[in-house]
Design a protein around this motif. Structure first.
Motif, PDB file in Angstrom:
ATOM      1  N   CYS A  20       2.975  -5.538  -7.243  1.00  0.00           N
ATOM      2  CA  CYS A  20       3.138  -4.261  -8.015  1.00  0.00           C
ATOM      3  C   CYS A  20       1.753  -3.873  -8.742  1.00  0.00           C
ATOM      4  O   CYS A  20       1.259  -4.740  -9.556  1.00  0.00           O
ATOM      5  N   SER A  21       1.520  -2.712  -8.621  1.00  0.00           N
ATOM      6  CA  SER A  21       0.263  -2.377  -9.363  1.00  0.00           C
ATOM      7  C   SER A  21       0.408  -2.009 -10.827  1.00  0.00           C
ATOM      8  O   SER A  21      -0.636  -2.045 -11.655  1.00  0.00           O
ATOM      9  N   GLU A  36       2.933   6.746  -0.578  1.00  0.00           N
ATOM     10  CA  GLU A  36       3.154   5.528  -0.027  1.00  0.00           C
ATOM     11  C   GLU A  36       2.818   4.208  -0.885  1.00  0.00           C
ATOM     12  O   GLU A  36       2.576   3.183  -0.108  1.00  0.00           O
ATOM     13  N   HIS A  37       2.652   4.576  -2.003  1.00  0.00           N
ATOM     14  CA  HIS A  37       2.088   3.334  -3.139  1.00  0.00           C
ATOM     15  C   HIS A  37       3.578   2.518  -3.246  1.00  0.00           C
ATOM     16  O   HIS A  37       4.543   3.139  -3.507  1.00  0.00           O
ATOM     17  N   THR A  53       3.020  11.116 -12.332  1.00  0.00           N
ATOM     18  CA  THR A  53       1.925  10.856 -11.379  1.00  0.00           C
ATOM     19  C   THR A  53       1.928   9.357 -10.758  1.00  0.00           C
ATOM     20  O   THR A  53       2.607   8.503 -11.512  1.00  0.00           O
ATOM     21  N   CYS A  54       1.217   9.106  -9.628  1.00  0.00           N
ATOM     22  CA  CYS A  54       1.413   7.911  -9.183  1.00  0.00           C
ATOM     23  C   CYS A  54       0.489   7.023  -9.776  1.00  0.00           C
ATOM     24  O   CYS A  54      -0.752   7.366 -10.230  1.00  0.00           O
ATOM     25  N   PRO A  55       0.762   5.942 -10.354  1.00  0.00           N
ATOM     26  CA  PRO A  55       0.012   4.925 -11.111  1.00  0.00           C
ATOM     27  C   PRO A  55      -1.363   4.582 -10.285  1.00  0.00           C
ATOM     28  O   PRO A  55      -2.428   4.154 -10.966  1.00  0.00           O
ATOM     29  N   VAL A  56      -1.544   4.620  -9.163  1.00  0.00           N
ATOM     30  CA  VAL A  56      -2.293   4.150  -8.123  1.00  0.00           C
ATOM     31  C   VAL A  56      -3.328   5.217  -7.974  1.00  0.00           C
ATOM     32  O   VAL A  56      -4.693   5.323  -8.341  1.00  0.00           O
ATOM     33  N   CYS A  57      -3.016   6.418  -7.383  1.00  0.00           N
ATOM     34  CA  CYS A  57      -3.830   7.544  -6.898  1.00  0.00           C
ATOM     35  C   CYS A  57      -3.607   8.922  -7.821  1.00  0.00           C
ATOM     36  O   CYS A  57      -4.379   9.691  -7.637  1.00  0.00           O
TER      37      CYS A  57
END
Length: 141
Positions: A20-21, A36-37, A53-57
């Motif tokens: 998990c990021s 797709e994260h 928001t997505c935590p990655v992108c």
């Protein structure tokens, strides 16, 4: 929150794609965003309470757009070999067998056993109340 990587037998072999990021643990109840994260379900929902928001992108993400991770990801996580949660126990096995092992592990601290017993008793009491309610309804009809 994901499971601590150190609880796994071969921690170094765990793909970063199964982490998990947010919490950096091995995915627990994996879910994915529309971009797709992958994340642990609880981690992502907690994140989305603060930011949409997505935590990655940083792409937009809403709780109702979250989906279960693909079955292959869940399978890869469940196949990882994990150690028992109780350090004095020597059991190892697939992640999907851990819960069954913990139900029978002889190294569970007494407090944990009492807590699980209390939970089972509450579930039994709830079931008895439901049955009694249904019996009263049947008699009434």
């Amino acid at each position: 929150m994901g499971r601590d990587v150190e609880r796994y037998v071969d921690a170094a072999a765990i793909s970063r794609h199964l982490l998990c990021s947010i919490c950096h643990g091995v995915l627990e109840r994996p879910v994915q965003t529309t971009c797709e994260h992958l994340f642990c379900e609880d981690c992502l929902l907690e994140w989305l309470c603060r930011k949409a928001t997505c935590p990655v992108c940083c792409a937009g993400a809403l709780p109702d757009s979250i989906e279960r991770a693909p079955r292959v990801i869940v399978g890869l996580v469940e196949d990882l070999e994990v150690r028992c949660d109780h350090d004095e126990c020597q059991w190892t096995g697939a992640r999907d067998a851990l819960d069954a092992h913990l139900d029978e592990c002889g190294h569970v601290p007494r407090a944990d056993l009492l807590q699980r017993l209390a939970l089972k008793q509450r579930q039994l009491d709830d079931a008895k109340r439901t049955i009694a309610d249904r019996d009263r309804e049947i008699v009434r009809l």
